[in-house]
Write a protein that holds these residues in place. Structure first.
Motif, PDB file in Angstrom:
ATOM      1  N   MET A  59       0.880  -1.380  -0.072  1.00  0.00           N
ATOM      2  CA  MET A  59      -0.101   0.208  -0.113  1.00  0.00           C
ATOM      3  C   MET A  59       0.900   1.298   0.013  1.00  0.00           C
ATOM      4  O   MET A  59       0.698   2.184  -0.761  1.00  0.00           O
ATOM      5  N   SER A  60       1.811   1.231   0.859  1.00  0.00           N
ATOM      6  CA  SER A  60       3.047   2.451   0.593  1.00  0.00           C
ATOM      7  C   SER A  60       3.477   2.701  -0.609  1.00  0.00           C
ATOM      8  O   SER A  60       3.484   3.576  -0.997  1.00  0.00           O
ATOM      9  N   GLY A  61       3.874   1.476  -1.478  1.00  0.00           N
ATOM     10  CA  GLY A  61       4.446   1.727  -2.773  1.00  0.00           C
ATOM     11  C   GLY A  61       3.252   2.060  -3.623  1.00  0.00           C
ATOM     12  O   GLY A  61       3.448   3.011  -4.483  1.00  0.00           O
ATOM     13  N   LEU A  62       2.127   1.749  -3.448  1.00  0.00           N
ATOM     14  CA  LEU A  62       1.135   2.105  -4.248  1.00  0.00           C
ATOM     15  C   LEU A  62       0.835   3.769  -4.244  1.00  0.00           C
ATOM     16  O   LEU A  62       0.717   4.465  -5.128  1.00  0.00           O
ATOM     17  N   TYR A  63       0.708   4.105  -2.897  1.00  0.00           N
ATOM     18  CA  TYR A  63       0.794   5.724  -2.843  1.00  0.00           C
ATOM     19  C   TYR A  63       2.008   6.290  -3.255  1.00  0.00           C
ATOM     20  O   TYR A  63       1.606   7.514  -3.578  1.00  0.00           O
TER      21      TYR A  63
END
Length: 317
Positions: free
Chosen positions: A41-45
């Motif tokens: 999720m951190s990578g996505l954002y």
């Protein structure tokens, strides 16, 4: 350069789409966010934030693109300081890991609304009061010096006037009721600790916004860039919390790095009449300070652990 309404509409629509995906698809049911989930999720954002920077670069040129990237880096770095505070809030109110995402989700929505208000107010002041830039600069330098000396935001929910007011208006139950913030009990509305934690999170974000919004105005006075850099940095704050909550104490020099960044951007505001520092120099200085503070922290943590690599953080506070 005036930004057309369709661009504002596109950013808002994209933001709402990400929030809807998060709430109704990824976290429809309450569950403890795992380290793996927090990482992707951190990578996505982060990809969304940096990808938007590429869009700004292609659409409005390298100058605007550089301003966005510098602003995004400042906001992202300063948001890390929020994580430890969130952990303290969840610990105080006894919020289990499976419900923390819900609190942070609605906290992010409130944070975006508050940042929009602060940005509009800051832009109006800068446009109409010439000397306010020096007030902003002095405040940032003062905040940076205090942070470098070890003064941090303290969390005292029992003394928080907003929490006290809420408890006078709405009784707070002593236990959770699933994911609910409010419920009717005995013919009256009562709040759960989840709502108290949310109110505290929102209160603390207002405190943090007082630092971060003037900091990005030191980079650019373009309201569109200021707003979008804030939004994309804040959107990834929840995932970053679950990724780093257990490891924040190991970043021993991060606070010093953030303090130096605030002093740097505050000094820039004092030099506005002398000349504008090229955005790429600002971006380079900010990146170098943050990078050096993180590297020094990781090296120190590794040394203190006898050469072993730092352990991964847990999703719960």
């Amino acid at each position: 350069m005036a930004v057309p309404l369709w661009a504002w509409g596109a950013v808002i629509a994209f933001t709402l789409a990400l929030l809807a995906l998060d709430l109704f698809v990824l976290h429809r049911e309450a569950h403890e966010v795992t380290l793996r989930e927090a990482a992707w999720m951190s990578g996505l954002y982060a990809a969304a934030g940096l990808g938007f920077g590429a869009v700004v670069w292609a659409w409005r040129g390298p100058e605007a693109g550089g301003e966005y990237l510098a602003g995004y880096l400042i906001e992202k770095s300063l948001s890390v300081d929020n994580i430890f505070v969130f952990a303290l809030i969840f610990s105080y109110f006894g919020i289990p890991a499976r419900y923390q995402h819900r609190v942070l989700f609605w906290g992010v929505i409130g944070a975006i609304a508050f940042r929009a208000l602060f940005i509009a107010l800051g832009a109006a002041l800068l446009d109409n009061v010439d000397w306010i830039v020096y007030v902003f600069g002095a405040f940032l330098v003062y905040t940076g010096v205090r942070m470098a000396r070890g003064h941090t935001v303290e969390v005292h929910p029992d003394r928080n006037p907003v929490i006290r007011l809420m408890r006078r208006l709405v009784p707070v139950t002593g236990e959770l009721r699933g994911q609910r913030f409010l419920l009717r009990e005995g013919g009256r509305w009562v709040a759960t600790p989840l709502l108290a934690a949310l109110v505290m999170v929102e209160t603390m974000d207002v405190v943090f916004a007082v630092d971060s919004v003037p900091a990005i105005f030191a980079i650019t006075d373009d309201v569109f860039i200021v707003f979008t850099a804030n939004v994309f940095a804040i959107l990834g704050l929840r995932a970053l919390y679950f990724l780093l909550a257990g490891t924040i104490p190991r970043f021993a020099y991060l606070q010093l790095g953030l303090a130096l960044v605030l002093v740097f951007v505050g000094a820039k505001m004092f030099l506005t009449d002398v000349g504008k520092l090229p955005v790429w120099i600002s971006l380079g200085v900010i990146a170098a300070i943050i990078g050096a503070s993180v590297a020094a922290s990781l090296w120190t943590a590794r040394r203190d652990r006898g050469g072993a690599p730092p352990a991964a953080g847990a999703g719960a506070a």
